[in-house]
Scaffold this motif. Sequence first.
Motif, mmCIF file in Angstrom:
data_model
loop_
_atom_site.group_PDB
_atom_site.id
_atom_site.type_symbol
_atom_site.label_atom_id
_atom_site.label_comp_id
_atom_site.label_asym_id
_atom_site.label_seq_id
_atom_site.Cartn_x
_atom_site.Cartn_y
_atom_site.Cartn_z
ATOM 1 N N GLN B 15 0.815 -1.221 0.000
ATOM 2 C CA GLN B 15 0.000 0.000 0.000
ATOM 3 C C GLN B 15 0.849 1.272 0.000
ATOM 4 O O GLN B 15 1.825 1.381 0.734
ATOM 5 C CB GLN B 15 -0.887 0.025 1.240
ATOM 6 C CG GLN B 15 -1.992 -1.006 1.232
ATOM 7 C CD GLN B 15 -2.782 -0.955 2.523
ATOM 8 O OE1 GLN B 15 -3.356 0.073 2.865
ATOM 9 N NE2 GLN B 15 -2.787 -2.057 3.248
ATOM 10 N N LYS B 16 0.418 2.229 -0.804
ATOM 11 C CA LYS B 16 1.139 3.492 -0.948
ATOM 12 C C LYS B 16 1.353 4.199 0.394
ATOM 13 O O LYS B 16 2.443 4.701 0.686
ATOM 14 C CB LYS B 16 0.354 4.413 -1.898
ATOM 15 C CG LYS B 16 1.045 5.744 -2.164
ATOM 16 C CD LYS B 16 0.315 6.550 -3.231
ATOM 17 C CE LYS B 16 0.981 7.891 -3.464
ATOM 18 N NZ LYS B 16 0.284 8.688 -4.488
ATOM 19 N N LYS B 17 0.319 4.202 1.217
ATOM 20 C CA LYS B 17 0.380 4.874 2.515
ATOM 21 C C LYS B 17 1.594 4.398 3.324
ATOM 22 O O LYS B 17 2.341 5.195 3.895
ATOM 23 C CB LYS B 17 -0.916 4.574 3.281
ATOM 24 C CG LYS B 17 -1.035 5.234 4.620
ATOM 25 C CD LYS B 17 -2.420 5.006 5.224
ATOM 26 C CE LYS B 17 -2.405 3.791 6.165
ATOM 27 N NZ LYS B 17 -3.701 3.591 6.837
ATOM 28 N N PHE B 18 1.788 3.080 3.353
ATOM 29 C CA PHE B 18 2.882 2.540 4.158
ATOM 30 C C PHE B 18 4.227 2.676 3.443
ATOM 31 O O PHE B 18 5.267 2.809 4.078
ATOM 32 C CB PHE B 18 2.588 1.092 4.551
ATOM 33 C CG PHE B 18 1.424 0.979 5.486
ATOM 34 C CD1 PHE B 18 1.530 1.441 6.804
ATOM 35 C CD2 PHE B 18 0.205 0.469 5.058
ATOM 36 C CE1 PHE B 18 0.449 1.376 7.672
ATOM 37 C CE2 PHE B 18 -0.887 0.397 5.919
ATOM 38 C CZ PHE B 18 -0.764 0.854 7.225
ATOM 39 N N ARG B 19 4.224 2.664 2.115
ATOM 40 C CA ARG B 19 5.479 2.924 1.389
ATOM 41 C C ARG B 19 5.970 4.330 1.723
ATOM 42 O O ARG B 19 7.155 4.552 1.948
ATOM 43 C CB ARG B 19 5.276 2.786 -0.131
ATOM 44 C CG ARG B 19 5.033 1.371 -0.593
ATOM 45 C CD ARG B 19 5.175 1.218 -2.104
ATOM 46 N NE ARG B 19 4.176 1.935 -2.876
ATOM 47 C CZ ARG B 19 2.989 1.430 -3.224
ATOM 48 N NH1 ARG B 19 2.648 0.211 -2.846
ATOM 49 N NH2 ARG B 19 2.154 2.128 -3.964
ATOM 50 N N GLN B 20 5.042 5.285 1.756
ATOM 51 C CA GLN B 20 5.431 6.662 2.075
ATOM 52 C C GLN B 20 5.877 6.785 3.525
ATOM 53 O O GLN B 20 6.869 7.438 3.834
ATOM 54 C CB GLN B 20 4.261 7.602 1.787
ATOM 55 C CG GLN B 20 4.024 7.752 0.287
ATOM 56 C CD GLN B 20 2.919 8.730 -0.042
ATOM 57 O OE1 GLN B 20 1.938 8.835 0.682
ATOM 58 N NE2 GLN B 20 3.055 9.437 -1.151
#
Lengths: 250, 250
Positions: B15-20
């Motif tokens: 998920q993008k949220k956790f990558r960021q």
Amino acid sequence: MLSKNQIKYIQSLHQKKFRQQHGSFLVEGAKSVEEVLLSDFETELVVATDAFYKENSRLTDNQRTRVEIASVADLERIGTLNSNNAAIAVVRTKENRPLVAEPGEIALILDDIRDPGNLGTILRIADWYGIRTVLCSETTADVYNPKVISASKGSFTRVRWWYGDIVQFLGESVSPAPVYGAFLNGTDVHTLPFEPSGYLVMGNESNGISTAVEQHVTQRVTIPRYGDAESLNVGIATAVLLDNWRRSRG
Amino acid sequence: MLSKNQIKYIQSLHQKKFRQQHGSFLVEGAKSVEEVLLSDFETELVVATDAFYKENSRLTDNQRTRVEIASVADLERIGTLNSNNAAIAVVRTKENRPLVAEPGEIALILDDIRDPGNLGTILRIADWYGIRTVLCSETTADVYNPKVISASKGSFTRVRWWYGDIVQFLGESVSPAPVYGAFLNGTDVHTLPFEPSGYLVMGNESNGISTAVEQHVTQRVTIPRYGDAESLNVGIATAVLLDNWRRSRG
């Protein structure tokens, strides 16, 4: 309303075995269903939302096609698309007739293109560049696979295809037309003067053109590389080659 | 052996949220993991089968990368690929630094390219044609999405990108370089003499280039159509346009 048997029949057409057994295939989504109803394909059934039917009844009436009204949830349950708020058509497959390149055309020969998405994209590209003839090895993905039909964005209605022994075809039916083949070590297509018509062979995604087919290639062609990627996807390569063919003809 | 926390961490990076949040992303499959270990990306962890580790320990040793051995079943459970018999790397994302086109380069400007597969394909095409710079609108798919990384076939290690306000960038930073934009009603790219460097804008899959971006386009360009398909996929169009740029430069 859809009967249990209709649902079972439509779902069976997700599989090649049943498409071949019944001689029919699925076309899904608003745009593709509209295009198939306007084409010379014979549609045996359209399952549509009420809204799609009201907008397109002229098309189904023209073809005297049987129509069943269904909900969006039903369309998504019986079809293969994750999202379909319009329609699914059950369409008759066509006879597998032998084909040759037309004058002024570079017909495509697909040697073991396995990915349905790639095959659909290639049909769309052929259609963009005015290619009407696509010859497929028996091992190439089934053109009636719903993923191929969907990826072709309606172009499957304007391109004709044949499946068979392409080695035998190349040996018996193409001379003296040129047979171009896409390789990593051929003549640079930016400078090659293409003939107006002939054949272009595109090979398997991993292994390229097979040895048996390669023997019939009269002109190896290559897209020049300026960077470091190892290869281009076969759909991309088909587009760039056809673009260079058209550009070289002025 | 992988700990529960490692598994949770790796799965969160889908998920993008956790990558960021973590500043890291996943690279999956033999080829991509090998390429990232050879690149200037910093790899914090490699999860590999015993066989992959034995073949590539030189690479992980060189980078002093932590390695955990896992089964194929584990790789497929924690990663996003349906089939992965080699490895997954957890890699640090790079800082989002401003970029401009280099001399002799047509940098790509992506205006709202939404599909991760398209973005990955575009990186691969850029890499083939020797383009190193890709500027993305904030609404363009996240380059660190595993589908983008996977579709780029390793090219993400050789192309640099920036995400930001492309309208502002076009207004402030590009003049006097030409800004080519792909439209259906521009100048035929088969006859257009391209400049050696500048920018090429590719628009959204459904809506094309936005009005705000269009105002900064100095040269509308079009791939000539010879048949009846309505459009070409944005990845295909990017390849054909860059090929014509390279061809016109001789």
